[in-house]
Design a protein around this motif. Structure first.
Motif, PDB file in Angstrom:
ATOM      1  N   LEU A 102       3.941   4.511  -1.809  1.00  0.00           N
ATOM      2  CA  LEU A 102       4.208   3.520  -2.997  1.00  0.00           C
ATOM      3  C   LEU A 102       5.593   3.477  -3.403  1.00  0.00           C
ATOM      4  N   GLY A 106       5.664   0.088  -1.602  1.00  0.00           N
ATOM      5  CA  GLY A 106       5.186  -0.683  -2.865  1.00  0.00           C
ATOM      6  C   GLY A 106       6.454  -0.957  -3.513  1.00  0.00           C
ATOM      7  N   TRP A 113       1.043  -2.473  -5.754  1.00  0.00           N
ATOM      8  CA  TRP A 113       0.982  -1.207  -6.101  1.00  0.00           C
ATOM      9  C   TRP A 113      -0.693  -0.899  -5.705  1.00  0.00           C
ATOM     10  N   GLU A 117      -2.161   1.919  -3.220  1.00  0.00           N
ATOM     11  CA  GLU A 117      -2.914   3.085  -3.810  1.00  0.00           C
ATOM     12  C   GLU A 117      -4.405   3.085  -3.069  1.00  0.00           C
ATOM     13  N   ASN A 120      -3.881   4.314   0.285  1.00  0.00           N
ATOM     14  CA  ASN A 120      -3.719   5.758   0.372  1.00  0.00           C
ATOM     15  C   ASN A 120      -5.023   6.556   0.121  1.00  0.00           C
ATOM     16  N   GLN A 182       6.610   7.197 -10.547  1.00  0.00           N
ATOM     17  CA  GLN A 182       5.299   7.946 -10.385  1.00  0.00           C
ATOM     18  C   GLN A 182       5.461   9.136 -11.169  1.00  0.00           C
TER      19      GLN A 182
END
Length: 226
Positions: A102, A106, A113, A117, A120, A182
């Motif tokens: 990210l 990102g 993003w 995500e 991920n 984050q």
């Protein structure tokens, strides 16, 4: 046992702090697996070399290709190392994980993003770290530490900048903001430490946090075979 992840800019001190935690947990009788991303398995290490190597001439991966290479390495790492270790009651300490995608792809590469995500979650099969530790330092501090490392007798392979490290200051500042973003949106899952403090001070703060979570208790004695 939990998965603990260390994040931050290169030169932040995350690897050194991770080693201190490994020493503390081992002293308490816990089994500990230290690993890193990208890497951790032979195949993932090969992908790491592919991603990070500098090419004076030739083709570098596009932003999306770079992200997909990281995710391929990640799934292999999770499937072959992280999940089996956790299933056996081993503490896993990882140098970088999903938050780096990210931050670097990102925020740094300006990719979606939401897409990062999703990838991920797909690559990890929804594995979420118990705690993500951000060692935050200004870029100038991180760069000075990297320069000092190159003059302290380290081997050329340890001091030569890889392709990501060679990116612009603007890129790395965006990466730093990606980590902070984050941590701000998920404070419960993050511990942010001021990386300009000494390693001893950082270790003490980390031990305090682990004590709050009752994670620094001695491991139970191993069961004897009947």
């Amino acid at each position: 046992m939990p998965l603990i992840v260390f994040e931050g800019l290169d030169g932040s001190g995350k690897s050194s702090l991770m080693k201190c935690l490994e020493k503390e947990l081992t002293a308490q009788g816990h089994r500990v697996q230290m690993t890193r991303e990208p890497g951790g398995t032979p195949l993932s290490e090969e992908i790491r070399e592919l991603i990070l190597r500098c090419r004076p001439t030739g083709e570098a991966p596009s932003a999306r290709a770079e992200l997909l290479l990281y995710q391929a390495a990640r799934h292999q790492h999770v499937a072959r190392v992280i999940k089996p270790a956790l299933a056996q009651g081993v503490w896993v300490l990882c140098d970088r994980f999903t938050a780096s995608s990210l931050a670097f792809q990102g925020q740094g590469r300006d990719l979606s993003w939401e897409s990062v995500e999703w990838l991920n979650a797909f690559a990890t099969e929804d594995l979420i770290p118990e705690l993500q530790i951000l060692i935050d330092v200004p870029l100038e501090v991180a760069q000075l530490r990297m320069q000092k490392r190159s003059t302290d007798g380290a081997s050329p392979s340890q001091t030569e900048k890889d392709r990501i490290e060679s990116e612009s200051s603007e890129f790395h500042n965006r990466v730093r903001q990606g980590f902070l973003r984050q941590a701000k949106t998920n404070a419960a899952g993050w511990l942010v430490l001021n990386g300009e403090q000494s390693l001893q001070e950082l270790t003490a703060l980390l031990k305090t946090e682990f004590a709050k979570r009752n994670w620094l208790t001695p491991a139970p004695p191993a069961k004897k075979d009947s």
